[in-house]
Design a protein around this motif. Sequence first.
Motif, PDB file in Angstrom:
ATOM      1  N   LEU A 170     -28.574   7.420  -0.876  1.00  0.00           N
ATOM      2  CA  LEU A 170     -28.530   8.827  -0.503  1.00  0.00           C
ATOM      3  C   LEU A 170     -29.873   9.460  -0.891  1.00  0.00           C
ATOM      4  N   ASP A 171     -30.228  10.176  -0.257  1.00  0.00           N
ATOM      5  CA  ASP A 171     -31.587  10.969  -0.697  1.00  0.00           C
ATOM      6  C   ASP A 171     -31.461  12.294  -1.259  1.00  0.00           C
ATOM      7  N   VAL A 172     -32.175  12.874  -1.727  1.00  0.00           N
ATOM      8  CA  VAL A 172     -31.840  14.039  -2.597  1.00  0.00           C
ATOM      9  C   VAL A 172     -31.437  15.177  -1.621  1.00  0.00           C
ATOM     10  N   PRO A 173     -31.978  15.595  -0.554  1.00  0.00           N
ATOM     11  CA  PRO A 173     -31.637  16.505   0.234  1.00  0.00           C
ATOM     12  C   PRO A 173     -30.065  16.470   0.827  1.00  0.00           C
ATOM     13  N   SER A 174     -29.472  15.348   0.885  1.00  0.00           N
ATOM     14  CA  SER A 174     -28.424  14.864   1.305  1.00  0.00           C
ATOM     15  C   SER A 174     -27.407  15.271   0.190  1.00  0.00           C
ATOM     16  N   LEU A 175     -27.865  14.702  -1.065  1.00  0.00           N
ATOM     17  CA  LEU A 175     -27.086  14.973  -2.351  1.00  0.00           C
ATOM     18  C   LEU A 175     -27.092  16.339  -2.719  1.00  0.00           C
ATOM     19  N   SER A 176     -27.783  17.372  -2.423  1.00  0.00           N
ATOM     20  CA  SER A 176     -27.546  18.943  -2.785  1.00  0.00           C
ATOM     21  C   SER A 176     -26.579  19.331  -1.548  1.00  0.00           C
ATOM     22  N   GLU A 177     -26.705  18.962  -0.382  1.00  0.00           N
ATOM     23  CA  GLU A 177     -25.765  19.565   0.697  1.00  0.00           C
ATOM     24  C   GLU A 177     -24.387  18.920   0.379  1.00  0.00           C
ATOM     25  N   ILE A 178     -24.205  17.647  -0.181  1.00  0.00           N
ATOM     26  CA  ILE A 178     -22.744  17.261  -0.384  1.00  0.00           C
ATOM     27  C   ILE A 178     -22.211  17.928  -1.596  1.00  0.00           C
ATOM     28  N   ILE A 179     -23.056  18.030  -2.511  1.00  0.00           N
ATOM     29  CA  ILE A 179     -22.531  18.636  -3.906  1.00  0.00           C
ATOM     30  C   ILE A 179     -22.199  20.084  -3.703  1.00  0.00           C
ATOM     31  N   GLN A 180     -22.910  20.702  -2.913  1.00  0.00           N
ATOM     32  CA  GLN A 180     -22.767  22.152  -2.624  1.00  0.00           C
ATOM     33  C   GLN A 180     -21.340  22.330  -1.938  1.00  0.00           C
ATOM     34  N   LYS A 181     -21.307  21.648  -0.845  1.00  0.00           N
ATOM     35  CA  LYS A 181     -19.933  21.620  -0.086  1.00  0.00           C
ATOM     36  C   LYS A 181     -18.783  21.076  -0.865  1.00  0.00           C
ATOM     37  N   MET A 182     -18.830  20.225  -1.902  1.00  0.00           N
ATOM     38  CA  MET A 182     -18.101  19.610  -2.583  1.00  0.00           C
ATOM     39  C   MET A 182     -17.512  20.933  -3.518  1.00  0.00           C
ATOM     40  N   HIS A 183     -18.252  21.891  -3.920  1.00  0.00           N
ATOM     41  CA  HIS A 183     -17.900  22.906  -4.911  1.00  0.00           C
ATOM     42  C   HIS A 183     -18.033  24.005  -4.355  1.00  0.00           C
ATOM     43  N   ARG A 184     -17.713  24.237  -3.086  1.00  0.00           N
ATOM     44  CA  ARG A 184     -17.716  25.649  -2.608  1.00  0.00           C
ATOM     45  C   ARG A 184     -16.461  26.346  -3.203  1.00  0.00           C
ATOM     46  N   LYS A 185     -15.276  25.692  -3.300  1.00  0.00           N
ATOM     47  CA  LYS A 185     -13.933  26.160  -3.593  1.00  0.00           C
ATOM     48  C   LYS A 185     -13.656  25.743  -4.934  1.00  0.00           C
ATOM     49  N   ARG A 186     -14.816  25.630  -5.961  1.00  0.00           N
ATOM     50  CA  ARG A 186     -14.596  25.330  -7.287  1.00  0.00           C
ATOM     51  C   ARG A 186     -15.381  26.207  -8.331  1.00  0.00           C
ATOM     52  N   GLN A 187     -15.326  27.481  -7.874  1.00  0.00           N
ATOM     53  CA  GLN A 187     -16.122  28.618  -8.631  1.00  0.00           C
ATOM     54  C   GLN A 187     -15.498  29.655  -9.254  1.00  0.00           C
ATOM     55  N   GLY A 188     -14.442  29.550  -9.366  1.00  0.00           N
ATOM     56  CA  GLY A 188     -13.405  30.565 -10.090  1.00  0.00           C
ATOM     57  C   GLY A 188     -12.928  31.762  -9.248  1.00  0.00           C
ATOM     58  N   ALA A 189     -12.820  31.454  -7.834  1.00  0.00           N
ATOM     59  CA  ALA A 189     -12.060  32.488  -7.028  1.00  0.00           C
ATOM     60  C   ALA A 189     -10.575  32.608  -7.183  1.00  0.00           C
ATOM     61  N   PRO A 190     -10.125  33.773  -7.063  1.00  0.00           N
ATOM     62  CA  PRO A 190      -8.729  33.973  -7.463  1.00  0.00           C
ATOM     63  C   PRO A 190      -7.927  33.182  -6.614  1.00  0.00           C
ATOM     64  N   ARG A 191      -6.837  32.745  -7.352  1.00  0.00           N
ATOM     65  CA  ARG A 191      -5.922  31.896  -6.713  1.00  0.00           C
ATOM     66  C   ARG A 191      -4.582  31.688  -7.595  1.00  0.00           C
ATOM     67  N   LYS A 192      -3.546  31.600  -7.236  1.00  0.00           N
ATOM     68  CA  LYS A 192      -2.354  31.645  -8.119  1.00  0.00           C
ATOM     69  C   LYS A 192      -2.307  30.154  -8.912  1.00  0.00           C
ATOM     70  N   ARG A 193      -1.739  29.959  -9.956  1.00  0.00           N
ATOM     71  CA  ARG A 193      -1.844  28.805 -10.796  1.00  0.00           C
ATOM     72  C   ARG A 193      -1.189  27.662 -10.088  1.00  0.00           C
ATOM     73  N   SER A 194      -1.696  26.463 -10.186  1.00  0.00           N
ATOM     74  CA  SER A 194      -1.253  25.143  -9.371  1.00  0.00           C
ATOM     75  C   SER A 194      -0.229  24.522 -10.397  1.00  0.00           C
ATOM     76  N   GLY A 195       0.876  24.004  -9.526  1.00  0.00           N
ATOM     77  CA  GLY A 195       1.919  23.294 -10.008  1.00  0.00           C
ATOM     78  C   GLY A 195       1.294  21.558 -10.094  1.00  0.00           C
ATOM     79  N   PRO A 196       2.438  21.071 -10.437  1.00  0.00           N
ATOM     80  CA  PRO A 196       2.137  19.535 -10.732  1.00  0.00           C
ATOM     81  C   PRO A 196       1.684  18.901  -9.279  1.00  0.00           C
ATOM     82  N   PRO A 197       1.050  17.689  -9.240  1.00  0.00           N
ATOM     83  CA  PRO A 197       0.804  16.931  -8.141  1.00  0.00           C
ATOM     84  C   PRO A 197       2.164  16.423  -7.678  1.00  0.00           C
ATOM     85  N   PRO A 198       2.052  16.517  -6.168  1.00  0.00           N
ATOM     86  CA  PRO A 198       3.181  15.832  -5.446  1.00  0.00           C
ATOM     87  C   PRO A 198       3.490  14.573  -6.060  1.00  0.00           C
TER      88      PRO A 198
END
Length: 515
Positions: free
Chosen positions: A455-483
Amino acid sequence: MAILRISSNLRNSNSNSTISKFLPKKLSPFTLTLYIILLFGVSITIFLLYSNDFLNNEEIPLFSHDFQSGSHHIHHFQQVVDAHLWVSTSSRSLYPCVKPTATYKAASQDSDRFITVKCNGGLNQMRTGIADMVAVARIMNATLVIPMLDKRSFWQDSSVFADIFDEFHFVKSLQQDVKIVKELPKHLESVPRARKHFGLWSGISYYENMTHLWRDYQVIHVAKSDSRLANNDLPLDIQRLRCRALYRALRFSPAIELLGKRLVERLRSRGGKYIALHLRYEKDMLSFTGCTYGLSDAESEELRIMRENTNHWKIKKINATEQRNAGSCPLTPKEVGIFIQALGYPSSTLIYIAAGEIYGGAQRLSDLTARFPNVVFKETLATQDELKAFSGHASQTAAIDYIISVESNVFIPSHSGNMARAVEGHRRFLGHRKTITPDRKGLIEVFDKLESEQLDVPSLSEIIQKMHRKRQGAPRKRSGPPPGIKGRARFRYEESFYQNPFPECICNSQENLDK
C-alpha cells in the motif's frame, strides 16, 4: 491546457487571435518561433518550481496557510479543510436534557436506611459507578453515604472522595433526588450490614426486589460499584438522574478544576485548536491486554510476569498476535502518528497526550513526535509547583487529563477503555463535540499492508479517511448488542449508557433545553 491553446492559436494565427494583439503586426517565422519557445520555457519553469515545492512538503495541504495566493477561492478552500478537520459534526439542534419529568417526586430526607459503597477501578470507572449508586439509592429509597474510593488499583492512589470531587456541591445538587451524608450515624457504625455484590447490568425490578433486605438490615454495603445498572430499559427519570449525577453533580474539586481550565487556556493560547490524544500505552494496559507488538523480548517478559502476579486479572495466557489482529490492543504511538497524519492533520498540529507514563518513554514516542513535533503533556504545560499538590495521586492527575480532553477541539482515544467511553459520552452530552474513534481492527490490516509495501501513502490516507467518515461522534442512538448474542450476555456487549446518553439525556427540541 492553457499552453496548448496558446500554441494552437499561434499555429492558426490570424488577425483576430488573442495572442496577436500583444505582438507586433508583422513577425517573421523566425521571430514567431522564438516567442513560442520563450513562452513554453517560462511555463515549464513555473510548473517545475511549484511541483518541486509540493513534493518536498507532502504533509502540507496544497492550499495551506503558508501557501496563500490571496485568492478568495483558495481562502474558501482552506476554510473547508479546517472545518473538515476541526469542526464537530452537526448536532441537529440536540440539547442536554436532564430535568425530571412532571411525575418525579423529591426524595425523603428522613430515611433511616443507608447504603455504603466501596468503589472499584480507576477514576472513570469510579465516577460512573458513583452515578449508578446515586440511582440505586433512589430506587431503593435509601440514604447514600459518600462512597469510599479504590485504593488498591494498579495506581495505589490514597485519595478520598473530597480530594477528587467537590463534596459539598455533590450533596447539595442532588438533594432533591437522594439524601447523601458524609458518614454513617454513630449508632449504626457497628450494626450488622448486608454485604452485597449487586448483579451486573441489573434493571429496575432487580433493585426493587432487593428492598427485602431492609426487613433485616438498616445498612447495605455494596462491595463494587461498576456496571451495576443496565444500559437500557430503565425509567426515563432514572436515566436522567444518572446524567445529573455524572455531568452536573460529580464536579471535580476546586483545585483540580482550576488547574484543568488553566491548562486548557494555555493550550488555546499556543495554537487555538488542539487534539487531546488518550494514548493508552501504559504498562498496566499492555500487561492486562497482553499486547506486545513492537516491544523487545525483555519488555514482553516483564509484562507477562506482571500479569501473572496480578491476582484479580483472571486471564494469564494471551496470544499477542491474535489480540492485535482482533483489534483488542491499544494503538502504538507510531500507529497513532500514522493514523492522525492520514486523517489530514498537518505536522504543526498541537497534540495534548492525556495519559500516565508511556511504556518505553521518549524513545517509544519518537515515531509520533517525528510526525508531530508539537506534542505536550501536563508536565510540560504546568509548572512543578502547580503539579506538586497532585504528585503521587494518579486519580487526581487523571481528572486534569479528563478536563483537558472534554474541552479539546478533537478527542482521539487509542483504546476503548473507561476514560475513552466516559469522555466520548460527556462530549456527546455537551453538543457532540468531535470525537474520532479509531477502527483498530481495520487499521491493523491497513498498517500491515503498508509495512509490507502493499500500500502506498496516498492510498493509505484515502482508505483511513473513508473508514472513519462515520466514526467522528455524530448524533446517533445508543446501539444494542451485536446480532446473535442472547440472554444476559447481551448486556455486556451493549453500548455503555455513559458512552452515549442519547436519547434519554439529549433532547431533540429547545423546549427541554436546560436553563
